[in-house]
Design a protein around this motif. Structure first.
Motif, PDB file in Angstrom:
ATOM      1  N   ASP A 160      25.495  31.346  31.934  1.00 30.91           N
ATOM      2  CA  ASP A 160      25.627  30.352  32.191  1.00 30.91           C
ATOM      3  C   ASP A 160      26.998  30.527  32.277  1.00 30.91           C
ATOM      4  O   ASP A 160      26.817  29.117  32.849  1.00 30.91           O
ATOM      5  CB  ASP A 160      25.484  30.108  30.580  1.00 30.91           C
ATOM      6  N   MET A 161      27.693  31.485  32.616  1.00 37.34           N
ATOM      7  CA  MET A 161      29.449  31.088  32.911  1.00 37.34           C
ATOM      8  C   MET A 161      29.728  30.601  34.460  1.00 37.34           C
ATOM      9  O   MET A 161      30.319  30.170  34.225  1.00 37.34           O
ATOM     10  CB  MET A 161      30.459  32.229  31.995  1.00 37.34           C
ATOM     11  N   PRO A 162      28.504  31.092  35.694  1.00 40.24           N
ATOM     12  CA  PRO A 162      29.218  30.772  36.487  1.00 40.24           C
ATOM     13  C   PRO A 162      29.547  28.831  36.894  1.00 40.24           C
ATOM     14  O   PRO A 162      30.128  28.436  37.029  1.00 40.24           O
ATOM     15  CB  PRO A 162      28.654  30.779  37.307  1.00 40.24           C
ATOM     16  N   ALA A 163      28.350  28.689  35.773  1.00 33.33           N
ATOM     17  CA  ALA A 163      28.276  27.288  36.131  1.00 33.33           C
ATOM     18  C   ALA A 163      29.127  26.467  34.917  1.00 33.33           C
ATOM     19  O   ALA A 163      29.351  24.852  34.448  1.00 33.33           O
ATOM     20  CB  ALA A 163      26.655  26.535  36.361  1.00 33.33           C
ATOM     21  N   ALA A 164      28.814  26.712  33.716  1.00 29.98           N
ATOM     22  CA  ALA A 164      29.432  26.296  32.493  1.00 29.98           C
ATOM     23  C   ALA A 164      30.850  26.023  32.300  1.00 29.98           C
ATOM     24  O   ALA A 164      32.277  26.185  32.540  1.00 29.98           O
ATOM     25  CB  ALA A 164      29.446  27.312  31.267  1.00 29.98           C
ATOM     26  N   GLU A 166      33.141  25.043  29.809  1.00 33.41           N
ATOM     27  CA  GLU A 166      34.295  25.816  29.141  1.00 33.41           C
ATOM     28  C   GLU A 166      34.909  26.635  30.409  1.00 33.41           C
ATOM     29  O   GLU A 166      36.513  27.396  29.682  1.00 33.41           O
ATOM     30  CB  GLU A 166      33.671  26.372  28.324  1.00 33.41           C
ATOM     31  N   PHE A 167      34.299  27.321  30.848  1.00 32.36           N
ATOM     32  CA  PHE A 167      34.832  28.952  31.906  1.00 32.36           C
ATOM     33  C   PHE A 167      35.373  28.442  33.280  1.00 32.36           C
ATOM     34  O   PHE A 167      35.483  29.026  33.733  1.00 32.36           O
ATOM     35  CB  PHE A 167      33.416  29.880  32.393  1.00 32.36           C
ATOM     36  N   GLN A 168      35.516  27.256  33.354  1.00 33.63           N
ATOM     37  CA  GLN A 168      36.254  26.850  34.907  1.00 33.63           C
ATOM     38  C   GLN A 168      38.125  26.881  34.613  1.00 33.63           C
ATOM     39  O   GLN A 168      38.573  26.112  33.925  1.00 33.63           O
ATOM     40  CB  GLN A 168      35.348  25.726  35.369  1.00 33.63           C
ATOM     41  N   HIS A 169      38.302  26.998  35.851  1.00 27.70           N
ATOM     42  CA  HIS A 169      39.957  26.517  35.470  1.00 27.70           C
ATOM     43  C   HIS A 169      40.399  27.744  34.967  1.00 27.70           C
ATOM     44  O   HIS A 169      41.602  26.815  34.044  1.00 27.70           O
ATOM     45  CB  HIS A 169      40.480  24.807  35.810  1.00 27.70           C
ATOM     46  N   LEU A 172      41.543  33.825  34.590  1.00 28.15           N
ATOM     47  CA  LEU A 172      41.056  35.712  35.250  1.00 28.15           C
ATOM     48  C   LEU A 172      39.760  34.471  35.820  1.00 28.15           C
ATOM     49  O   LEU A 172      39.076  33.464  36.313  1.00 28.15           O
ATOM     50  CB  LEU A 172      39.985  35.402  33.985  1.00 28.15           C
ATOM     51  N   SER A 173      39.367  35.970  36.580  1.00 30.92           N
ATOM     52  CA  SER A 173      38.162  35.718  37.808  1.00 30.92           C
ATOM     53  C   SER A 173      37.151  35.415  36.688  1.00 30.92           C
ATOM     54  O   SER A 173      36.943  35.653  35.436  1.00 30.92           O
ATOM     55  CB  SER A 173      37.897  37.166  38.460  1.00 30.92           C
ATOM     56  N   LEU A 174      35.326  35.265  36.877  1.00 25.00           N
ATOM     57  CA  LEU A 174      34.688  35.296  36.544  1.00 25.00           C
ATOM     58  C   LEU A 174      34.053  36.873  35.646  1.00 25.00           C
ATOM     59  O   LEU A 174      33.919  36.806  34.904  1.00 25.00           O
ATOM     60  CB  LEU A 174      33.482  34.746  37.287  1.00 25.00           C
ATOM     61  N   GLY A 175      34.178  37.583  36.786  1.00 23.93           N
ATOM     62  CA  GLY A 175      33.770  39.141  36.202  1.00 23.93           C
ATOM     63  C   GLY A 175      34.553  39.314  34.980  1.00 23.93           C
ATOM     64  O   GLY A 175      34.940  40.080  34.175  1.00 23.93           O
ATOM     65  N   GLU A 176      35.829  38.935  35.131  1.00 28.44           N
ATOM     66  CA  GLU A 176      37.003  39.463  34.329  1.00 28.44           C
ATOM     67  C   GLU A 176      37.023  38.484  32.899  1.00 28.44           C
ATOM     68  O   GLU A 176      36.438  38.875  31.874  1.00 28.44           O
ATOM     69  CB  GLU A 176      38.671  39.112  35.024  1.00 28.44           C
ATOM     70  N   ALA A 232      36.671  29.605  25.038  1.00 25.41           N
ATOM     71  CA  ALA A 232      36.170  29.380  25.919  1.00 25.41           C
ATOM     72  C   ALA A 232      35.143  29.604  25.376  1.00 25.41           C
ATOM     73  O   ALA A 232      33.864  28.439  25.427  1.00 25.41           O
ATOM     74  CB  ALA A 232      36.363  29.600  27.141  1.00 25.41           C
ATOM     75  N   VAL A 233      34.726  30.521  25.041  1.00 23.65           N
ATOM     76  CA  VAL A 233      33.496  31.577  24.341  1.00 23.65           C
ATOM     77  C   VAL A 233      32.929  30.259  22.447  1.00 23.65           C
ATOM     78  O   VAL A 233      31.990  29.846  22.834  1.00 23.65           O
ATOM     79  CB  VAL A 233      33.817  32.568  24.221  1.00 23.65           C
TER      80      VAL A 233
END
Length: 368
Positions: A160-164, A166-169, A172-176, A232-233
């Protein structure tokens, strides 16, 4: 942060806390937050001003009536409260300790019935439904976790991280972000056997603020962003109904003042992070670490406590630590060989003996 919160935080890193059993440590933060809040609301007393009678009343009040409280929680209450008051050095310690012991059986009866002492004995409060099997208010069942379910949640969070939102902006990069989030969720279960919804303040601080910065593979950038990633989590898990608002508040409280220390740890080498966390532990026990002699004297008197604290923090990375120990031992042996007397840096097993000719070769030389 108010004074009582500061006291609880100091207690959770003190030698008194580390003398408690594993179960008592697991529930200590929840017990103290609940009890001090009820003491303040019902008795209007700060944690350094409890009276024996007030302690008895709070122990069998709303503090213990929550149906979600487990038997393990109830078992831990008395020793945790006594240890906390001892840590604070209160004037009426002996009388308060006796009051806790005297009220323990009544408190356990209230916990089993999920009622306060007055409710248990028919003294119903206004607007309270009389207790019966048919009229009890239903309580949502506690979520049942296992390792497979946790693995499924982790996979879902990563997916879900790529679209959620909470994890935008994030910095860290997505992988990080995925690395930090997965490590956090795994360590809470691996090291403290706690699933989402069961996290305690002290264990959240140990994992997020201490264990993760010692990960040999984590980058300084990731350390600086442990707090925003954890937030964010927490936000994601609350939005998706995985954790309750109460658990969310515990998470927010755990990371509230953590960022500055993460920035500092990120600027150090891993070995320096170990040293800094050890100094923080010593300081939390009231020792001025700027006074080298005082700090060393305290460490000499508390070697087992310091060692146990560091073993806990380093436990997830024990394989790495073993590899580093083997390397250091090999390097020490190599230096010892190089600096051995009369070696002059030569590592031959025996001194050269000069050139020797075989018997046949000597005959040939003689005929010439």
């Amino acid at each position: 942060m108010n004074e009582q919160e500061e006291h609880i935080n100091q207690f959770l890193t003190s030698s008194t806390y580390h003398q408690l059993s594993a179960n008592q440590q697991k529930h200590a933060q929840d017990i103290l937050v609940r009890f001090t809040q009820q003491m303040k609301n019902e008795q209007h007393l700060a944690d350094t001003a409890w009276t024996p009678q007030a302690v008895k009343e709070v122990m069998v009040g709303d503090f213990i009536a929550d149906p979600a409280l487990t038997n393990q929680f109830g078992i831990a209450v008395a020793p945790v409260l006594k240890a906390y008051q001892k840590f604070l050095g209160v004037d009426q310690l002996k009388a308060i300790t006796q009051a806790i012991d005297d009220q323990r059986a009544n408190m356990n009866a209230c916990r089993k019935a999920h009622q306060t002492w007055s409710q248990l004995h028919g003294e119903q409060q206004p607007n309270t439904v009389k207790t019966s099997t048919s009229s009890k208010r239903s309580v949502p069942a506690k979520q049942t976790w296992n390792t497979e379910k946790l693995a499924a949640l982790i996979a879902r969070v990563k997916g879900d991280m790529p679209a959620a939102a909470e994890f935008q902006h994030q910095a860290l990069s997505l992988g990080e972000q995925q690395y930090v989030a997965v490590e956090f969720l795994n360590l809470m279960h691996q090291e403290f056997n706690e699933y989402p919804g069961e996290w305690t303040f002290a264990d959240l601080q140990r994992v997020l603020g201490m264990m993760m910065p010692l990960d040999p593979d984590i980058t300084p950038k990731q350390i600086r962003n442990i707090v925003p990633t954890a937030q964010a989590v927490f936000d994601y898990l609350k939005r998706t109904g995985v954790i309750t608002m109460d658990q969310y508040k515990v998470g927010m409280k755990a990371i509230a003042n953590m960022q500055n220390s993460e920035e500092m740890l990120a600027s150090l080498s891993r070995k320096e992070r170990e040293t800094q966390l050890m100094l923080s532990f010593i300081n939390s026990n009231g020792i001025n670490t700027d006074d080298v002699q005082a700090a060393e004297a305290w460490m000499d008197d508390h070697r087992d406590e310091v060692a146990a604290f560091m073993r806990t923090l380093l436990n997830p990375w024990r394989d790495y630590e073993h590899q580093q120990l083997v390397k250091r031992q090999a390097e020490a042996r190599r230096r010892a060989q190089l600096t051995a007397p009369n070696s002059d840096g030569i590592t031959h097993h025996r001194a050269p003996q000069g050139i020797k000719f075989s018997k046949k070769a000597r005959k040939k030389r003689h005929r010439k």
